[in-house]
Structure formats: C-alpha cells, structure tokens
Design an enzyme around this catalytic site. Structure first.
Site, PDB file in Angstrom:
ATOM      1  N   TYR A 124       0.860  -1.251   0.002  1.00  0.00           N
ATOM      2  CA  TYR A 124      -0.052  -0.099  -0.215  1.00  0.00           C
ATOM      3  C   TYR A 124       0.939   1.408   0.040  1.00  0.00           C
ATOM      4  CZ  TYR A 124      -4.999  -1.288   0.559  1.00  0.00           C
ATOM      5  OH  TYR A 124      -6.231  -1.488   0.403  1.00  0.00           O
ATOM      6  N   LYS A 192       2.706 -14.140   5.837  1.00  0.00           N
ATOM      7  CA  LYS A 192       2.888 -15.085   4.689  1.00  0.00           C
ATOM      8  C   LYS A 192       4.433 -15.444   4.742  1.00  0.00           C
ATOM      9  CE  LYS A 192       1.549 -17.794   1.327  1.00  0.00           C
ATOM     10  NZ  LYS A 192       0.676 -18.858   1.375  1.00  0.00           N
ATOM     11  N   ASP A 226      -3.291 -17.405   4.240  1.00  0.00           N
ATOM     12  CA  ASP A 226      -4.173 -18.400   3.672  1.00  0.00           C
ATOM     13  C   ASP A 226      -4.953 -19.264   4.679  1.00  0.00           C
ATOM     14  OD1 ASP A 226      -1.903 -19.284   3.710  1.00  0.00           O
ATOM     15  OD2 ASP A 226      -1.678 -20.412   1.962  1.00  0.00           O
ATOM     16  N   ASP A 250      -6.370  -5.205   4.905  1.00  0.00           N
ATOM     17  CA  ASP A 250      -7.307  -4.776   4.068  1.00  0.00           C
ATOM     18  C   ASP A 250      -8.496  -6.066   3.493  1.00  0.00           C
ATOM     19  OD1 ASP A 250      -8.870  -3.110   2.444  1.00  0.00           O
ATOM     20  OD2 ASP A 250      -7.546  -3.688   0.681  1.00  0.00           O
TER      21      ASP A 250
END
Ligand code: NAD
Length: 361
Positions: A124, A192, A226, A250
């Site tokens: 972002y 992640k 995930d 987000d």
C-alpha cells in the site's frame, strides 16, 4: 464546552451515511462542533487536488475526524485520498472491531474479533513503477545485478513492499495494548513468512519479540494468511485480536465484515499518536449514491468508537446499545439486513438513523 471534530462527508453514499451519523452522535447529547471540509473527486475538479491542505489543517487542529468513504479511480487517475490521509497524518493503526450483533443472519453464534491493520507501509506504500518505463527497466536491471537468480518476464510493472522494524513494532505493540485495554485474551499475528521470508519474516520476528513483553497477560500465536482465511470462515469464535500488515489487513477486514452481516455493519478507526480518524470499512458504493438506501450502521458504529476515543464512554455505550436494539428488532433496517434483499419493509438510510435516535431516547 463543545468538542471540535472534523467531518469529511466523502462521496458516493458518503454524504448520506455521514449525515445519519452526525444526527445520531448529536442525539447522545455530547456537545460537538463540526468543522466540515471536503475531499475527493468533486474537490479535484474545483481545486486541482482531491486532498486540499485545508482538510489536513483541520484534522491537525481538531485531532479528531470522522469521514465518509471516498472513491478512488481504478488503474489511473489520482491516488487514494484515504491512503494519503493515513500517511500524511501518520495514522499508523487501523482498528476494525467485528462484532456479531443479535438479529444479524449468520451461521455463527458469537464473533467478536478486533482487527489491527498496519496502515502506512506494505504494498500500500504506493511505490510503484509502470511497465515499459525507464524507471521500471532500471529497477529490473538493479534487481538482476543484486540477485542474478531472480526470474522476471520482460517489462514487468513493479510494486514495492516495504515492511520495517519500526512500523511493525509499533503496530504489534498497539495490538497488545488494545488487547489489554479491551480485556482480550489473545493476539494472533497474520503473515506469509513461509514465502516472503524477508518482509513477512521480519513482521513475524518482530511480533514474537513484542509478544514477550506481554507474556502471562496476553496469549500470542501466529497464522499464515491463507490458513487464517479458512480458519475465520470455519471457527471465527476462536479468534480475538488479529494484527496484520496493510494488505492482508485490508482483505481480512472485508472477510470479517462478511461474517458479521456485511460491509454495512463494519466500523473502523485510523489512529496515530494523539490523532484519530474514524471511518467505516466500506467504500463509496457509487451505485447507491443519493438513493437513501445504504446502511448507515458502519459509520454510526464508527461514531461510537469516536465517542469512546473522546472519553465519552457512557454516550458511546448508549449509542451502541441503541444500534444493537434496532438491529435486534430487525424492523427499521436497510435492505442489506433483511433476509430477502427486495423486502419492501426495508427502510432507507435516514429512517434507520431515525429508529436509532428513537431507541437512544
Ligand atoms: P464498496 O464498499 O463501496 O461496495 C461494495 C459493495 O458493498 C456495494 O456494492 C454494496 O453492495 C455493499 N455496500 C458497501 N457499503 C454498504 C452500505 N453502507 N450499505 C449497504 N451496502 C453496502 O466497495 P467497492 O465497490 O470496492 O469500492 C467503491 C469505491 O470506494 C472505490 O472507489 C474504492 O476505492 C472506494 N473505497 C473507499 C474506502 C474509504 O473511503 N475508506 C474504502 C473502500 C473502498
């Protein structure tokens, strides 16, 4: 003495949900002097910038703002005003409580998750290079020099993902302090790090380091993003406070909004040191602009968070109770909260605000 608050009505459904919120906050009896300023595409046409300096000046002066959603053009055009506000004012923490209220259709009994999203960096950050530009070519050349094993197709567009020690440390600390203040039990860091060993790896390492300061008071665990998505749609009741880098924050915010009745319900706050901007999780939903159709709950609950931040705890609780009562009764609610979205008994934005004000009194 009245407390000054900056109000940015926004565009799309923004002005309607903002007016509903202003009326509900005023109905609590807390004295607020609204300083209304405008940002977004209409302002862009008049002033040549979507975020005039007077908007930033007002928030810097009042230190507290509440804002309707603002449209961001996709692909080209001006960059997000919402992201610019967070960066300009260093509103580094995005707080999004996701609570399941009685009366909302859901396969779950209880959800009460607080999402803490880092607001200033990650993908972002807006550090991007267009495909085919000399700048992108130069970056690719430099990457190949530094890492000859890197594989890229020709002329890629490039987005940079900065994750720093400083921003991670303060957001994780903010998550733990929120957990303590709200009498929560557990913080889950989402990442992640198995794939992005440098950026998300740093996020996880710092999160573990900060967590040590809260041992014995708040539990800590981590989840790969995930897996987190799957866990949240299967067992959301097991989660308490989540802390995430910007982009995952987000996406998971919308996922959690879906669990508690949709974007029309999910409030939010962007918080920095001594300064805060309150806004719903949802966007400007342009197709509902001016139709008196949008659900004002998310922005009214953002007003609840604002009252709490202003130290008006009793008024904040009363307004939340009034919203909860209207949701539980299920009569004077907007189309999105009815089991059939075409239910003719659905009320409009302003009528739902009327019902909340009535419940308040
Ligand atoms: P959106 O949240 O505006 O709308 C997605 C869908 O959610 C809508 O079609 C509608 O069905 C539903 N919805 C959203 N808010 C609702 C409400 N209050 N009541 C009832 N239903 C509601 O998301 P989008 O379509 O991806 O984005 C539209 C614009 O908003 C884009 O320009 C985007 O950049 C911007 N945006 C702004 C903010 C912000 O101001 N903070 C946040 C997200 C998106």
């Amino acid at each position: 003495m009245k407390r000054k608050v900056t109000l940015i009505p926004g565009d799309g459904i923004g002005p309607e949900v903002s007016l509903a919120t202003q009326r509900c906050v005023e109905a609590t009896g807390v004295g607020i002097e609204w300083e209304t300023v405008h940002a977004g595409s209409d302002v862009m046409q008049k002033k040549g910038t979507p975020l005039p300096e007077e908007v930033l000046d007002s928030i810097r002066r009042t230190k507290v703002a509440i804002k309707g959603p603002i449209t961001t053009p996709v692909g080209s055009g001006f960059r997000s005003v919402n992201v610019a506000l967070r960066k300009e004012l260093d509103l580094y923490a995005c707080l999004r409580p996701c609570k399941l209220y009685e009366g909302i259709r859901s396969p779950f009994q209880k959800i009460n998750i607080i999402i803490v999203r880092e607001n200033t960096e990650d993908l972002y950050a807006g550090i991007e290079f267009e495909s085919g530009t000399p700048e992108a070519a130069e970056i690719v050349k430099k990457i190949m020099e530094l890492n000859p094993k890197a594989k890229m197709h020709p002329d890629p567009a490039i987005s940079i993902k900065p994750i720093s020690y400083k921003a991670t440390e303060r957001i994780v600390r903010f998550a733990f302090e929120t957990a303590l203040r709200e009498s929560r039990k557990k913080v889950t860091a989402v990442h992640k790090a198995n794939i992005m060993k440098c950026t998300d790896g740093l996020f996880l390492r710092v999160a573990k380091e900060v967590a040590k300061n809260y041992e014995g008071k708040i539990l800590f665990e981590d989840r790969i993003v995930d897996n987190m998505c799957m866990q949240l749609v299967q067992r959301p009741e097991e989660y308490d406070v989540l802390v995430l880098p910007n982009l995952y924050g987000d996406i998971i915010s919308d996922l959690c909004a879906g669990l508690i009745g949709g974007l029309g319900i999910a409030p939010g706050a962007n918080i920095g040191d001594g300064i805060a901007l309150f806004e719903a999780t949802h966007g400007s939903a342009p197709k509902y602009k001016g139709l008196n159709k949008a659900n004002p709950t998310a922005m009214i609950l953002s007003g609840v968070l604002m009252l709490d931040y202003l130290g008006e705890k009793e008024a904040s609780q009363r307004l939340e109770n009034a919203v909860a009562q209207v949701l539980k009764e299920g009569h004077s609610v907007t189309y999105d909260l009815k089991s059939d979205r075409n239910d003719p008994s659905a009320v409009g934005t302003s009528q739902m605000a009327d019902a909340i004000i009535k419940a308040l009194k």
